[in-house]
Design an enzyme around this catalytic site. Structure first.
Site, PDB file in Angstrom:
ATOM      1  N   ASN A   1       0.794  -1.237   0.000  1.00  0.00           N
ATOM      2  CA  ASN A   1       0.000   0.000   0.000  1.00  0.00           C
ATOM      3  C   ASN A   1       0.824   1.283   0.000  1.00  0.00           C
ATOM      4  O   ASN A   1       0.310   2.371   0.256  1.00  0.00           O
ATOM      5  CB  ASN A   1      -0.987   0.002   1.185  1.00  0.00           C
ATOM      6  CG  ASN A   1      -0.247   0.049   2.515  1.00  0.00           C
ATOM      7  OD1 ASN A   1       0.984   0.065   2.552  1.00  0.00           O
ATOM      8  ND2 ASN A   1      -0.991   0.056   3.605  1.00  0.00           N
TER       9      ASN A   1
ATOM     10  N   ASP B   1       3.283   2.478   1.943  1.00  0.00           N
ATOM     11  CA  ASP B   1       3.759   3.215   3.128  1.00  0.00           C
ATOM     12  C   ASP B   1       5.169   2.796   3.543  1.00  0.00           C
ATOM     13  O   ASP B   1       5.664   3.193   4.598  1.00  0.00           O
ATOM     14  CB  ASP B   1       2.767   3.061   4.301  1.00  0.00           C
ATOM     15  CG  ASP B   1       2.645   1.607   4.768  1.00  0.00           C
ATOM     16  OD1 ASP B   1       3.319   0.720   4.188  1.00  0.00           O
ATOM     17  OD2 ASP B   1       1.876   1.352   5.707  1.00  0.00           O
TER      18      ASP B   1
ATOM     19  N   ASP C   1       3.417  -5.737   4.096  1.00  0.00           N
ATOM     20  CA  ASP C   1       2.072  -6.040   4.594  1.00  0.00           C
ATOM     21  C   ASP C   1       1.506  -7.294   3.924  1.00  0.00           C
ATOM     22  O   ASP C   1       2.132  -7.892   3.040  1.00  0.00           O
ATOM     23  CB  ASP C   1       1.142  -4.834   4.381  1.00  0.00           C
ATOM     24  CG  ASP C   1       1.270  -4.253   2.986  1.00  0.00           C
ATOM     25  OD1 ASP C   1       1.431  -5.043   2.041  1.00  0.00           O
ATOM     26  OD2 ASP C   1       1.223  -3.021   2.824  1.00  0.00           O
TER      27      ASP C   1
ATOM     28  N   ASP D   1       6.561 -20.171  19.771  1.00  0.00           N
ATOM     29  CA  ASP D   1       7.687 -19.382  20.266  1.00  0.00           C
ATOM     30  C   ASP D   1       8.012 -19.779  21.713  1.00  0.00           C
ATOM     31  O   ASP D   1       7.122 -20.072  22.506  1.00  0.00           O
ATOM     32  CB  ASP D   1       7.269 -17.904  20.227  1.00  0.00           C
ATOM     33  CG  ASP D   1       8.375 -16.970  20.638  1.00  0.00           C
ATOM     34  OD1 ASP D   1       9.393 -16.923  19.936  1.00  0.00           O
ATOM     35  OD2 ASP D   1       8.225 -16.281  21.676  1.00  0.00           O
TER      36      ASP D   1
ATOM     37  N   GLU E   1       9.912 -24.090  19.041  1.00  0.00           N
ATOM     38  CA  GLU E   1      11.227 -23.478  19.223  1.00  0.00           C
ATOM     39  C   GLU E   1      11.730 -23.787  20.631  1.00  0.00           C
ATOM     40  O   GLU E   1      11.218 -23.254  21.615  1.00  0.00           O
ATOM     41  CB  GLU E   1      11.135 -21.956  19.053  1.00  0.00           C
ATOM     42  CG  GLU E   1      12.513 -21.314  19.087  1.00  0.00           C
ATOM     43  CD  GLU E   1      12.603 -20.009  19.869  1.00  0.00           C
ATOM     44  OE1 GLU E   1      13.593 -19.293  19.690  1.00  0.00           O
ATOM     45  OE2 GLU E   1      11.702 -19.715  20.684  1.00  0.00           O
TER      46      GLU E   1
HETATM   47  C1  ACG Z   1      12.220 -16.365  20.573  1.00  0.00           C
HETATM   48  C2  ACG Z   1      12.048 -15.530  19.309  1.00  0.00           C
HETATM   49  C3  ACG Z   1      12.600 -14.163  19.556  1.00  0.00           C
HETATM   50  C4  ACG Z   1      11.715 -13.463  20.556  1.00  0.00           C
HETATM   51  C5  ACG Z   1      11.341 -14.317  21.666  1.00  0.00           C
HETATM   52  C6  ACG Z   1      10.477 -13.740  22.700  1.00  0.00           C
HETATM   53  C7  ACG Z   1      11.580 -15.678  21.689  1.00  0.00           C
HETATM   54  O1  ACG Z   1      12.619 -16.189  18.241  1.00  0.00           O
HETATM   55  O2  ACG Z   1      12.722 -13.378  18.410  1.00  0.00           O
HETATM   56  O3  ACG Z   1      12.400 -12.268  21.020  1.00  0.00           O
HETATM   57  O4  ACG Z   1       9.167 -13.773  22.193  1.00  0.00           O
HETATM   58  C8  ACG Z   1      16.145 -17.462  24.139  1.00  0.00           C
HETATM   59  C9  ACG Z   1      14.798 -18.127  24.123  1.00  0.00           C
HETATM   60  C10 ACG Z   1      14.199 -18.151  22.724  1.00  0.00           C
HETATM   61  C11 ACG Z   1      14.192 -16.736  22.153  1.00  0.00           C
HETATM   62  C12 ACG Z   1      15.608 -16.204  22.155  1.00  0.00           C
HETATM   63  C13 ACG Z   1      15.672 -14.760  21.680  1.00  0.00           C
HETATM   64  N1  ACG Z   1      13.626 -16.722  20.806  1.00  0.00           N
HETATM   65  O5  ACG Z   1      14.913 -19.431  24.633  1.00  0.00           O
HETATM   66  O6  ACG Z   1      12.883 -18.626  22.828  1.00  0.00           O
HETATM   67  O7  ACG Z   1      16.093 -16.192  23.512  1.00  0.00           O
HETATM   68  C14 ACG Z   1      20.839 -19.600  25.032  1.00  0.00           C
HETATM   69  C15 ACG Z   1      19.576 -19.923  25.828  1.00  0.00           C
HETATM   70  C16 ACG Z   1      18.355 -19.788  24.938  1.00  0.00           C
HETATM   71  C17 ACG Z   1      18.312 -18.399  24.336  1.00  0.00           C
HETATM   72  C18 ACG Z   1      19.576 -18.185  23.519  1.00  0.00           C
HETATM   73  C19 ACG Z   1      19.608 -16.766  22.988  1.00  0.00           C
HETATM   74  O8  ACG Z   1      19.637 -21.238  26.333  1.00  0.00           O
HETATM   75  O9  ACG Z   1      17.193 -19.985  25.730  1.00  0.00           O
HETATM   76  O10 ACG Z   1      17.122 -18.277  23.514  1.00  0.00           O
HETATM   77  O11 ACG Z   1      20.730 -18.338  24.383  1.00  0.00           O
HETATM   78  O12 ACG Z   1      20.831 -16.518  22.393  1.00  0.00           O
HETATM   79  C20 ACG Z   1      24.012 -23.196  22.724  1.00  0.00           C
HETATM   80  C21 ACG Z   1      23.319 -23.537  24.036  1.00  0.00           C
HETATM   81  C22 ACG Z   1      22.015 -22.764  24.155  1.00  0.00           C
HETATM   82  C23 ACG Z   1      22.281 -21.278  23.995  1.00  0.00           C
HETATM   83  C24 ACG Z   1      22.933 -21.060  22.638  1.00  0.00           C
HETATM   84  C25 ACG Z   1      23.232 -19.586  22.368  1.00  0.00           C
HETATM   85  O13 ACG Z   1      23.263 -23.722  21.679  1.00  0.00           O
HETATM   86  O14 ACG Z   1      23.041 -24.935  24.073  1.00  0.00           O
HETATM   87  O15 ACG Z   1      21.423 -22.989  25.418  1.00  0.00           O
HETATM   88  O16 ACG Z   1      21.004 -20.615  24.043  1.00  0.00           O
HETATM   89  O17 ACG Z   1      24.152 -21.794  22.562  1.00  0.00           O
HETATM   90  O18 ACG Z   1      24.100 -19.096  23.286  1.00  0.00           O
HETATM   91  C26 ACG Z   1      11.857 -11.053  20.614  1.00  0.00           C
HETATM   92  C27 ACG Z   1      12.964 -10.040  20.418  1.00  0.00           C
HETATM   93  C28 ACG Z   1      13.628  -9.732  21.724  1.00  0.00           C
HETATM   94  C29 ACG Z   1      12.581  -9.234  22.715  1.00  0.00           C
HETATM   95  C30 ACG Z   1      11.490 -10.274  22.849  1.00  0.00           C
HETATM   96  C31 ACG Z   1      10.330  -9.809  23.703  1.00  0.00           C
HETATM   97  O19 ACG Z   1      13.884 -10.537  19.472  1.00  0.00           O
HETATM   98  O20 ACG Z   1      14.601  -8.718  21.494  1.00  0.00           O
HETATM   99  O21 ACG Z   1      13.165  -9.016  23.957  1.00  0.00           O
HETATM  100  O22 ACG Z   1      10.942 -10.587  21.575  1.00  0.00           O
END
Ligand code: ACG
Length: 488
Positions: A15, A17, A21, A185, A230
């Site tokens: 649209n 803007d 969308d 999520d 997730e």
């Molecule tokens: C989802 C969405 C994300 C959204 C939210 C909240 C959730 O995709 O866009 O944020 O609605 C954690 C959560 C996930 C979350 C991400 C952002 N994603 O578990 O559900 O944060 C560690 C933790 C994880 C963590 C991750 C983040 O264990 O829990 O995810 O770090 O980096 C190895 C380890 C593993 C480790 C990884 C990474 O694999 O085994 O444990 O994970 O390394 O280090 C959105 C916005 C945010 C806002 C929010 C409200 O993006 O900015 O704050 O909404």
């Protein structure tokens, strides 16, 4: 199934803007069909004060910037008529602090106060999240509420059965609108605060029971609903949730593909395959399909992480030759760039899709300027569509290969040979068999039997009966196939 993760705000503007969308997406469905996609994972579209939409202020609404229910209806009808499914991302773990439930709670309505978790004498209001060192208690009107994902969102209290019922209504609402399923999520966070001990603590058993109930409820309305969870965690934790849903994102495995490509070492892939694709081996049963991906909106984009297009091609070639369901994050088919500052600031990996070489034109989204994707670099859809050697053309061929060999999705894995330099797999199902070779660092000659169909996925060359595999190449040989070799 080939899934495409799509951030509406950055996709296509219907649209004028500058903000993507629903109408714009409907307009561009043919682009996705041409790419080979048959399932769209749509990031949240509900009203939200946040650009990303994960803090929802009304679960039964559409962000007015994205359109209205008529637009949604048209989009879903059009997608379905073209054979595309659309699944909706719904963050139910928390709501925006602007949500009516939270506002009423602050106004003192006791019904809604019980929808959230508040501090008491035992609370350590300075407790920090176990990643990113963010605070989990936030103060508003002299009260402290629990909000794992920051001060803009309050976690819902799922100990309260009324909250569970509210969320069921949310899922049924969107199913009735015609969505084909959901991306759940933050699935491990429903119960992540122990209100007895007043301490952060994952309660996986309770989460699993919650999702079993929710899944049955969803499937009771639409038995074919696609549900993807997730759970971003280590393999041990991800495993706990196996069997709950049809597809689970395989976070540990996504790291291993990238680690192998970055370090030029097949061992990461081979080791992690046995851990994170274990159900695809011999006698194990696949109860949840592996959702295979390289990046998503919470991560640095692939090109920015790997630093060169050859590695990007290699990583995608691996992704599309594995059992499970492949996911592409929008813009990755163009090799867009974007470095994540932190998971709390994801704007830089969610830049507007690059449709035009000059950076503007009909439908181009411009809600934010490009920081990582300079215009005029040959990256746009416009430039790449005209170039048969472009990355986009490569991705289209790769997806075509996958669609021609959809049986790979449910195939079993046998590791035939492994070293630092290469990994050879046999992928098989009852009727078909393929030899898949990931060659990392050597030059390898592979003899191909007659009656095999050969796919040089990347970096290979056929000489007589041999295929020469250069470093960072993938070769697929499908046994007992009567047709001629195909090349990518
Ligand atoms: C989802 C969405 C994300 C959204 C939210 C909240 C959730 O995709 O866009 O944020 O609605 C954690 C959560 C996930 C979350 C991400 C952002 N994603 O578990 O559900 O944060 C560690 C933790 C994880 C963590 C991750 C983040 O264990 O829990 O995810 O770090 O980096 C190895 C380890 C593993 C480790 C990884 C990474 O694999 O085994 O444990 O994970 O390394 O280090 C959105 C916005 C945010 C806002 C929010 C409200 O993006 O900015 O704050 O909404």
């Amino acid at each position: 199934m080939i899934c495409y993760e799509l951030f509406l705000r950055s996709f296509f503007d219907g649209n004028g803007d500058g903000i993507g969308d629903l109408e714009g997406l409907e307009h561009m469905l043919d682009y996705l069909i041409d790419l080979g996609v048959d399932c769209i994972w749509l990031l949240p579209i509900m009203s939200s004060p946040a650009f990303h939409g994960y803090t929802v202020s009304d679960f039964q609404s559409i962000n007015s910037l994205y359109g209205n229910f008529d637009d949604l209806n048209k989009l879903l009808s059009s997608a379905h008529s073209k054979g595309i499914k659309i699944i909706l991302d719904i963050p139910v773990n928390h709501v925006s602090v602007c949500h009516e439930w939270f506002v009423k709670a602050l106004q003192g309505e006791s019904k809604y106060q019980k929808y959230f978790t508040w501090s008491n004498d035992k609370t350590d209001i300075n407790e920090l999240r176990h990643w990113g060192n963010a605070r989990i208690w936030h103060s508003i009107d002299n009260k402290h509420f629990y909000g794992l994902f920051g001060p803009g969102s309050a976690d819902l209290n799922f100990e309260n059965p009324f909250v569970v019922d509210e969320i069921k209504k949310v899922f049924s609402f969107w199913l009735e609108k015609g969505f084909d399923g959901f991306r759940l999520d933050a699935a491990k966070h429903i119960f992540d605060y122990n209100t007895q001990k007043m301490k952060f603590e994952y309660q996986h058993e309770k989460n699993i029971a919650f999702w079993e109930d929710m899944r049955d409820y969803i499937l009771g309305i639409n038995k074919d609903a696609v549900i993807i969870s997730e759970v971003w965690d280590s393999p041990e934790i991800v495993k706990k949730y196996e069997g709950l849903f049809e597809i689970g994102f395989n976070f540990p495995f996504s790291y291993s593909i990238k680690d192998s490509v970055k370090n030029n070492d097949a061992s990461f892939l081979a080791d992690e395959m046995q851990k994170n694709l274990s159900s695809y081996f011999a006698d194990s049963q696949v109860v949840t399909k592996s959702g295979n991906f390289l990046t998503n909106h919470d991560m640095t984009r692939l090109y920015s992480e790997l630093g060169n297009i050859k590695d990007v091609r290699f990583a995608f070639s691996i992704l599309f030759t594995l059992p499970g369901i492949p996911f592409i994050y929008y813009g990755e088919e163009l090799a867009m760039q974007g470095k994540l500052k932190s998971v709390d600031f994801t704007e830089d990996s969610q830049e507007p899709m690059q449709w035009y070489e000059l950076g503007y034109g009909y439908g181009q989204t411009e809600w934010k300027g490009y920081k990582f994707n300079p215009v005029g670099t040959g990256r746009s859809v416009q430039a790449q569509l005209q170039d048969s050697n472009s990355f986009l053309s490569f991705m289209k061929q790769l997806i075509l290969f996958r669609k021609d060999n959809l049986w790979l999705e449910d195939s079993k894995i046998q590791i035939i040979a492994r070293s630092k330099k290469s990994l050879t797999l046999k992928l098989y199902c009852s009727k078909k068999e393929a030899l898949v070779i990931y060659n990392f660092s050597s030059v390898k000659k592979v003899l191909c039997e007659e009656n095999s169909k050969i796919f040089y996925i990347s970096n290979c060359q056929k000489k007589g009966k041999e295929v020469i595999m250069r470093p960072k190449s993938v070769l697929v040989i499908i046994k007992n196939h009567k047709t001629q070799p195909g090349s990518l």
